[in-house]
Design a protein around this motif. Structure first.
Motif, PDB file in Angstrom:
ATOM      1  N   GLU A 120       0.842  -1.199   0.000  1.00 12.45           N
ATOM      2  CA  GLU A 120       0.000   0.000   0.000  1.00 12.45           C
ATOM      3  C   GLU A 120       0.877   1.249   0.000  1.00 12.45           C
ATOM      4  OE1 GLU A 120      -2.751   0.031   3.152  1.00 12.45           O
ATOM      5  OE2 GLU A 120      -3.650  -1.918   2.642  1.00 12.45           O
ATOM      6  N   PRO A 121       0.491   2.258  -0.762  1.00 10.36           N
ATOM      7  CA  PRO A 121       1.246   3.521  -0.738  1.00 10.36           C
ATOM      8  C   PRO A 121       1.345   4.054   0.682  1.00 10.36           C
ATOM      9  CG  PRO A 121      -0.378   3.520  -2.512  1.00 10.36           C
ATOM     10  CD  PRO A 121      -0.661   2.307  -1.683  1.00 10.36           C
ATOM     11  N   GLY A 122       2.545   4.448   1.059  1.00  7.15           N
ATOM     12  CA  GLY A 122       2.750   4.994   2.399  1.00  7.15           C
ATOM     13  C   GLY A 122       2.959   3.962   3.471  1.00  7.15           C
ATOM     14  N   ALA A 123       3.027   2.670   3.088  1.00  6.16           N
ATOM     15  CA  ALA A 123       3.243   1.629   4.097  1.00  6.16           C
ATOM     16  C   ALA A 123       4.564   1.851   4.826  1.00  6.16           C
ATOM     17  CB  ALA A 123       3.218   0.248   3.449  1.00  6.16           C
ATOM     18  N   ARG A 124       5.584   2.273   4.079  1.00  6.37           N
ATOM     19  CA  ARG A 124       6.852   2.650   4.711  1.00  6.37           C
ATOM     20  C   ARG A 124       6.786   4.157   4.961  1.00  6.37           C
ATOM     21  NH1 ARG A 124       8.065  -0.784   0.391  1.00  6.37           N
ATOM     22  NH2 ARG A 124       8.777  -2.840   1.070  1.00  6.37           N
ATOM     23  N   ASP A 125       6.399   4.495   6.151  1.00 10.73           N
ATOM     24  CA  ASP A 125       6.111   5.886   6.502  1.00 10.73           C
ATOM     25  C   ASP A 125       7.397   6.692   6.585  1.00 10.73           C
ATOM     26  OD1 ASP A 125       4.393   7.493   9.303  1.00 10.73           O
ATOM     27  OD2 ASP A 125       5.134   8.262   7.387  1.00 10.73           O
ATOM     28  N   ARG A 126       7.630   7.545   5.585  1.00 15.00           N
ATOM     29  CA  ARG A 126       8.844   8.356   5.575  1.00 15.00           C
ATOM     30  C   ARG A 126       8.859   9.385   6.710  1.00 15.00           C
ATOM     31  NH1 ARG A 126       9.736   4.740   2.633  1.00 15.00           N
ATOM     32  NH2 ARG A 126      10.750   4.780   0.600  1.00 15.00           N
ATOM     33  N   LEU A 159      10.038 -11.187  -0.477  1.00 15.26           N
ATOM     34  CA  LEU A 159      10.499  -9.824  -0.220  1.00 15.26           C
ATOM     35  C   LEU A 159      10.488  -8.990  -1.500  1.00 15.26           C
ATOM     36  CD1 LEU A 159      13.400 -10.662   2.232  1.00 15.26           C
ATOM     37  CD2 LEU A 159      11.247  -9.520   2.787  1.00 15.26           C
ATOM     38  N   ALA A 160      10.762  -9.644  -2.624  1.00 19.75           N
ATOM     39  CA  ALA A 160      10.681  -8.931  -3.906  1.00 19.75           C
ATOM     40  C   ALA A 160       9.250  -8.497  -4.181  1.00 19.75           C
ATOM     41  CB  ALA A 160      11.208  -9.820  -5.028  1.00 19.75           C
ATOM     42  N   ALA A 161       8.283  -9.366  -3.861  1.00 19.13           N
ATOM     43  CA  ALA A 161       6.884  -9.003  -4.072  1.00 19.13           C
ATOM     44  C   ALA A 161       6.517  -7.744  -3.290  1.00 19.13           C
ATOM     45  CB  ALA A 161       5.975 -10.160  -3.666  1.00 19.13           C
ATOM     46  N   ALA A 162       7.133  -7.575  -2.123  1.00 22.70           N
ATOM     47  CA  ALA A 162       6.881  -6.393  -1.299  1.00 22.70           C
ATOM     48  C   ALA A 162       7.757  -5.217  -1.687  1.00 22.70           C
ATOM     49  CB  ALA A 162       7.101  -6.731   0.172  1.00 22.70           C
ATOM     50  N   ASP A 163       8.621  -5.403  -2.683  1.00 24.56           N
ATOM     51  CA  ASP A 163       9.532  -4.347  -3.133  1.00 24.56           C
ATOM     52  C   ASP A 163      10.369  -3.811  -1.969  1.00 24.56           C
ATOM     53  OD1 ASP A 163      10.327  -3.406  -5.571  1.00 24.56           O
ATOM     54  OD2 ASP A 163       9.125  -1.585  -5.508  1.00 24.56           O
ATOM     55  N   ALA A 164      10.841  -4.752  -1.143  1.00 22.51           N
ATOM     56  CA  ALA A 164      11.543  -4.380   0.078  1.00 22.51           C
ATOM     57  C   ALA A 164      12.997  -4.022  -0.193  1.00 22.51           C
ATOM     58  CB  ALA A 164      11.486  -5.545   1.071  1.00 22.51           C
ATOM     59  N   HIS A 165      13.551  -3.213   0.694  1.00 23.95           N
ATOM     60  CA  HIS A 165      14.985  -2.934   0.718  1.00 23.95           C
ATOM     61  C   HIS A 165      15.621  -3.984   1.627  1.00 23.95           C
ATOM     62  CE1 HIS A 165      14.797   1.136  -1.156  1.00 23.95           C
ATOM     63  NE2 HIS A 165      13.550   1.061  -0.713  1.00 23.95           N
ATOM     64  N   ILE A 166      16.519  -4.794   1.084  1.00 25.21           N
ATOM     65  CA  ILE A 166      16.950  -5.965   1.836  1.00 25.21           C
ATOM     66  C   ILE A 166      18.453  -6.005   2.071  1.00 25.21           C
ATOM     67  CG2 ILE A 166      14.979  -7.335   1.072  1.00 25.21           C
ATOM     68  CD1 ILE A 166      16.753  -8.766  -0.912  1.00 25.21           C
ATOM     69  N   VAL A 167      18.788  -6.578   3.231  1.00 20.87           N
ATOM     70  CA  VAL A 167      20.158  -6.962   3.566  1.00 20.87           C
ATOM     71  C   VAL A 167      20.176  -8.483   3.597  1.00 20.87           C
ATOM     72  CG1 VAL A 167      21.964  -6.938   5.318  1.00 20.87           C
ATOM     73  CG2 VAL A 167      20.579  -4.883   4.926  1.00 20.87           C
ATOM     74  N   GLU A 203      19.321   4.280   5.012  1.00 19.96           N
ATOM     75  CA  GLU A 203      19.484   5.591   4.363  1.00 19.96           C
ATOM     76  C   GLU A 203      18.933   5.561   2.949  1.00 19.96           C
ATOM     77  OE1 GLU A 203      23.614   6.403   4.610  1.00 19.96           O
ATOM     78  OE2 GLU A 203      23.605   6.744   6.790  1.00 19.96           O
ATOM     79  N   CYS A 204      19.211   4.485   2.234  1.00 18.29           N
ATOM     80  CA  CYS A 204      18.703   4.347   0.862  1.00 18.29           C
ATOM     81  C   CYS A 204      17.178   4.271   0.856  1.00 18.29           C
ATOM     82  CB  CYS A 204      19.316   3.106   0.219  1.00 18.29           C
ATOM     83  SG  CYS A 204      18.741   2.774  -1.456  1.00 18.29           S
ATOM     84  N   SER A 205      16.637   3.490   1.775  1.00 22.46           N
ATOM     85  CA  SER A 205      15.196   3.306   1.823  1.00 22.46           C
ATOM     86  C   SER A 205      14.466   4.596   2.171  1.00 22.46           C
ATOM     87  CB  SER A 205      14.858   2.220   2.854  1.00 22.46           C
ATOM     88  OG  SER A 205      13.462   2.124   3.044  1.00 22.46           O
ATOM     89  N   ARG A 206      14.963   5.313   3.165  1.00 27.22           N
ATOM     90  CA  ARG A 206      14.251   6.487   3.679  1.00 27.22           C
ATOM     91  C   ARG A 206      14.509   7.751   2.861  1.00 27.22           C
ATOM     92  NH1 ARG A 206      12.003   5.898   8.729  1.00 27.22           N
ATOM     93  NH2 ARG A 206      12.525   7.982   9.465  1.00 27.22           N
ATOM     94  N   GLY A 216      14.812   7.579  -0.586  1.00 27.65           N
ATOM     95  CA  GLY A 216      14.314   7.368  -1.938  1.00 27.65           C
ATOM     96  C   GLY A 216      13.007   8.084  -2.185  1.00 27.65           C
ATOM     97  N   ALA A 217      12.794   8.427  -3.435  1.00 28.11           N
ATOM     98  CA  ALA A 217      11.567   9.159  -3.775  1.00 28.11           C
ATOM     99  C   ALA A 217      10.347   8.236  -3.755  1.00 28.11           C
ATOM    100  CB  ALA A 217      11.718   9.787  -5.156  1.00 28.11           C
ATOM    101  N   GLY A 218      10.550   6.961  -4.104  1.00 36.53           N
ATOM    102  CA  GLY A 218       9.431   6.033  -4.146  1.00 36.53           C
ATOM    103  C   GLY A 218       9.330   5.223  -2.873  1.00 36.53           C
ATOM    104  N   THR A 219       8.367   4.314  -2.842  1.00 41.16           N
ATOM    105  CA  THR A 219       8.169   3.487  -1.662  1.00 41.16           C
ATOM    106  C   THR A 219       8.875   2.145  -1.765  1.00 41.16           C
ATOM    107  OG1 THR A 219       6.138   2.565  -2.578  1.00 41.16           O
ATOM    108  CG2 THR A 219       5.932   4.533  -1.191  1.00 41.16           C
TER     109      THR A 219
END
Length: 333
Positions: A170-176, A246-254, A299-302, A304-307
């Motif tokens: 959902e848009p905004g799920a990762r609340d910047r 995790l790819a389905a969620a478009d997550a930033h992963i370590v 830092e990359c996740s937060r 970035g312009a997109g979610t």
């Protein structure tokens, strides 16, 4: 199990899943069309009993697991052969057992097999690859389409098959605007060895919300989708299902690959690193190095312009189950 159910849902024909895994009724998307045949485990009972003397589980290095005089293995193979005899399937997908692959082919039934990452040029894999009508890989085309050892033609990369492919974050799920970054640490059950380095990472990161799921004695949830989508960064092993989900969620992963036979997770981690799709740590990295990598991912996740990270598109999750179903349908015709 998740991959089998995803592919079964993408097929139109009747499907039977033969498995030792427990599949709860609510997990089956179409019980009238998708049937489950429970199989015994391929070792004797009780589980703790040692192998009999001279069990020769690899048949002189020609197989991976076929110990002599094991009741579980005997009943398992007898049930598979009996089911094939009574149902005459058009095609069988093996995911993934050399012994089952060979047993199916010996009945004269076309068999398609998954090919896992890693170095698989040992005698059992060479034999199994050679008897399959087609070979399929659960990674994207950018990861390569080699000719597996023993095969006559390249495998077919269909992308990461995920149980979450029908969902989108959902848009905004990762609340910047959230003050505290959120890190999700996914700990599986396959490694067996607890990596204590990660216990020290949350404290050194400072003001970070650290959530841990899974692992021995840890908290498990049947559906981790919301937790994944809300995380700014996810720490994970490099199992195929984990990366696909995790790819389905478009997550930033370590990615922290765990030791597996044939260097399976190491190979996946190398591919993710080569394609620039994840931060990868090694089993030799110090706690300070782990902390630095997690910080860099946050830092990359937060910033970035997109979610999202772009991993969903790059790992070709959308349509992966349908592409794998298409391979089976083509062989069945």
């Amino acid at each position: 199990m998740h991959r089998a159910l995803s592919v079964a849902a993408a097929l139109d024909d009747e499907v039977t899943i033969l498995t030792s895994a427990r599949i709860h009724d609510e997990a089956n998307p179409d019980p009238g069309r998708i049937r489950i045949l429970p199989l015994p485990l391929d070792y004797g009972e009780p589980v703790a009993a040692p192998d009999p003397p001279n069990a020769d589980p690899t048949a002189g290095g020609r197989l991976h697991w076929a110990p002599l005089r094991q009741s579980g293995l005997r009943r398992r193979m007898a049930m598979i052969a009996a089911w094939i005899d009574s149902h005459t399937p058009d095609v069988v997908l093996s995911d993934i057992s050399v012994e089952v692959t060979l047993a199916v082919r010996l009945t004269g039934t076309p068999v398609v097999s998954m090919v896992l990452p890693g170095r698989r040029d040992d005698a059992p894999h060479v034999l199994a690859h050679g008897v399959c009508t087609s070979l399929v890989a659960g990674w994207p085309r950018a990861a390569g389409a080699p000719v597996p050892a023993g095969a006559a033609r390249p495998l077919v990369p269909v992308g990461g098959v995920s149980r979450f492919a029908c969902r989108h974050p959902e848009p905004g799920a990762r609340d910047r605007g959230r003050m505290r970054p959120r890190v999700l640490h996914l700990r599986g059950s396959g490694g067996g060895v607890h990596d204590s380095r990660w216990d020290a990472v949350p404290e050194q990161l400072g003001d970070v919300e650290w959530i841990s799921l899974g692992g021995p004695g840890g908290r498990w949830v049947a559906d981790p989708w919301d937790e994944i989508c809300r995380a700014d960064a996810v720490v994970t092993a490099a199992g195929q299902s984990s990366i696909a989900d995790l790819a389905a969620a478009d997550a930033h992963i370590v990615v922290a690959p765990e030791e597996r036979p044939f260097d399976e997770q190491d190979a996946t981690a190398v591919t993710l690193d080569r394609l620039g799709l994840a931060e990868v740590v090694s089993r030799q990295d110090s706690v300070d190095q782990l902390v630095a990598v997690v910080r860099r991912t946050l830092e990359c996740s937060r910033s970035g312009a997109g979610t999202g990270s772009g991993l969903r598109q790059a790992w070709e999750v959308d349509g992966a189950a349908t592409r794998l179903a298409g391979v089976l349908e083509a062989v069945a015709r």
